[in-house]
Design a protein around this motif. Structure first.
Motif, short mmCIF file in Angstrom:
data_model
loop_
_atom_site.label_atom_id
_atom_site.label_comp_id
_atom_site.label_asym_id
_atom_site.label_seq_id
_atom_site.Cartn_x
_atom_site.Cartn_y
_atom_site.Cartn_z
N VAL A 62 0.83 -1.22 0.00
CA VAL A 62 0.00 0.00 0.00
C VAL A 62 0.87 1.26 0.00
O VAL A 62 0.39 2.35 -0.37
CB VAL A 62 -0.95 0.02 1.22
N ARG A 63 2.11 1.15 0.43
CA ARG A 63 3.00 2.31 0.42
C ARG A 63 3.55 2.59 -0.97
O ARG A 63 4.04 3.67 -1.25
CB ARG A 63 4.15 2.09 1.41
N THR A 64 3.45 1.61 -1.83
CA THR A 64 3.98 1.74 -3.20
C THR A 64 2.86 2.08 -4.18
O THR A 64 3.05 2.90 -5.09
CB THR A 64 4.68 0.44 -3.63
N TRP A 65 1.72 1.44 -4.00
CA TRP A 65 0.61 1.62 -4.93
C TRP A 65 -0.35 2.69 -4.40
O TRP A 65 -0.73 2.67 -3.24
CB TRP A 65 -0.15 0.31 -5.11
N GLU A 66 -0.77 3.58 -5.32
CA GLU A 66 -1.86 4.50 -4.99
C GLU A 66 -3.18 3.75 -5.09
O GLU A 66 -3.32 2.79 -5.85
CB GLU A 66 -1.87 5.69 -5.96
N LEU A 67 -4.17 4.19 -4.34
CA LEU A 67 -5.45 3.49 -4.26
C LEU A 67 -6.13 3.39 -5.62
O LEU A 67 -6.62 2.33 -6.02
CB LEU A 67 -6.36 4.18 -3.24
N ASP A 68 -6.17 4.50 -6.35
CA ASP A 68 -6.84 4.48 -7.66
C ASP A 68 -6.13 3.52 -8.62
O ASP A 68 -6.77 2.81 -9.41
CB ASP A 68 -6.88 5.89 -8.26
#
Length: 435
Positions: A62-68
């Motif tokens: 989750v720290r690497t990928w943005e939610l959208d």
């Protein structure tokens, strides 16, 4: 199933319940997307059904990928599932492709020494010890302290092999211009060694051009023959050879060598006309003392059998049987004689004779054989030369007895010129060797 609309704040506040290995919070916007929380990490995951089997794929931290971006990826993976494609297989293929690209990039930047070592390993079983040693010599690193006494004006450390500067470059950088510049420099300092290194480099690049993993990097035309003609000194034919009048001094000096194995090796090489490594590679099982035959590992034909002449038989019968090798050496890692030149050169100096290579002894046999008017085809067959005419190839099948008649006559004449009496069969110690 715990499902809420995912937001950055909810993801941040998501905790792992006590006594649970993992927990999920599912999104309402992208129903196949969830945040999985474990002890110490949170990641986006995709889960769906394919052929009634659960398919779960980790998208990323989750720290690497943005939610959208994670939602878009989940929708893309669901589209694949709808088409009957397993996203896990697609991910493995993508990772493998990325790994292959990284390996290709690494290989392109890696020094050609890696390919050189792969080349040596692939060809090792087909090469003799000398040819293998040549490859190791031209590619050695150098810079190590010399273990033996150094010559005048020689540095304390070993010199790098002639090909080391080129092999330290990536393979695709070894092109014709670079090879020519290298050859011009090496030809000024050590022309003979440069000629050898050039031939070995050409064979190496040809091998690389036939291998899929190196084909797109190797410049097959980097070592064209014209380059060697232009940059290397003209090669003159070697003519070192013992003359008839030199035989007494040569035999007297060689027989004074304290090492009986080297003394026997040098005399056997002269009297058999065999190549250097062919003689050094003779095993006890190759000798038939009873039927006076000697089998030699021929570099052209694989094996050839030649007569075991009286003096050679007596020399071999007197040698110590330390291991499988006739010309054994306890100090050598291989267990057999490796370098007879040092003692031979000392014997030549003591006898006041000119320089003579080990191969010159083979040349001497072929030349001295003409004094007894031996047919050229007979001496060539004993020496292991390829037939040079149609009659020799197809119409001359000489039995060992016929070769023995001429070979014994050649040996007897050489010994007569040297002032040595040829031993008879009983003196030669002809017997079956017991291991």
């Amino acid at each position: 199933m715990n499902r809420e609309r995912l937001t950055p704040d909810r993801i941040r506040r998501l905790k792992l319940p006590a006594e649970v290995a993992q927990a999920f919070l599912w999104d309402t916007d992208a129903p196949r997307l969830a945040v999985r929380v474990t002890d110490g990490s949170k990641s986006f995951v995709f889960e769906s059904k394919l052929n009634r089997q659960t398919v779960r794929v980790t998208i990323g931290d989750v720290r690497t990928w943005e939610l959208d971006a994670a939602r878009d990826e989940a929708r893309r993976l669901q589209t694949m599932v709808d088409q009957g494609i397993d996203p896990r297989e697609e991910k493995r293929a993508r990772i493998a492709e990325a790994d292959a690209k990284r390996e290709e990039a690494r290989r392109r930047k890696a020094p050609a020494l890696e390919a050189w070592q792969a080349y040596i390993d692939a060809r090792r079983a087909k090469w003799g010890n000398l040819h293998l040693a040549d490859h190791e010599t031209v590619s050695k690193e150098g810079g190590k302290l010399r273990t033996r006494g150094r010559k005048v004006n020689q540095s304390d450390t070993t010199t790098p092999g002639a090909l080391r500067p080129l092999l330290s470059l990536p393979l695709e950088q070894i092109d014709a211009d670079r090879v020519r510049a290298w050859l011009q420099d090496e030809a000024l300092r050590r022309p003979t060694h440069a000629a050898l290194a050039f031939r070995l480099l050409r064979a190496f690049l040809n091998w690389c051009s036939d291998r899929a993993e190196y084909r797109d990097q190797a410049h097959k035309d980097a070592c064209i023959t014209r380059m060697a003609r232009d940059e290397l000194p003209k090669k003159s034919a070697k003519d070192d050879c013992l003359q008839r009048e030199q035989l007494p001094a040569w035999f007297a000096a060689v027989r004074q060598i304290q090492n009986p194995v080297i003394a026997a090796y040098l005399q056997t090489t002269l009297l058999s006309g065999a190549r250097r490594e062919e003689v050094a590679g003779i095993r006890w099982e190759d000798i038939d003392f009873q039927w006076k035959a000697l089998t030699i590992g021929d570099k052209v034909q694989g094996n050839r059998t030649i007569p075991l002449t009286p003096l050679v038989a007596s020399l071999l019968a007197a040698l110590p049987r330390r291991n499988q090798w006739v010309f054994s050496s306890p100090a050598a890692a291989s267990g057999r004689l490796q370098e007879p030149r040092i003692q031979h050169n000392k014997a030549l100096t003591a006898a006041g004779l000119p320089a003579l290579s080990i191969h010159g002894l083979r040349r001497s046999f072929g030349t001295l054989a003409e004094w007894v008017e031996c047919p050229a085809g007979v001496s060539a067959q004993i020496m292991g030369h390829k037939p040079s005419a149609t009659a020799e190839k197809h119409y001359r099948v000489r039995p060992l007895d016929l070769l023995r008649m001429w070979h014994t006559k050649i040996e007897a004449w050489i010994l007569e010129q040297a002032g040595i009496e040829q031993p008879g069969e009983t003196e030669a110690g002809l017997r079956v060797v017991r291991h």
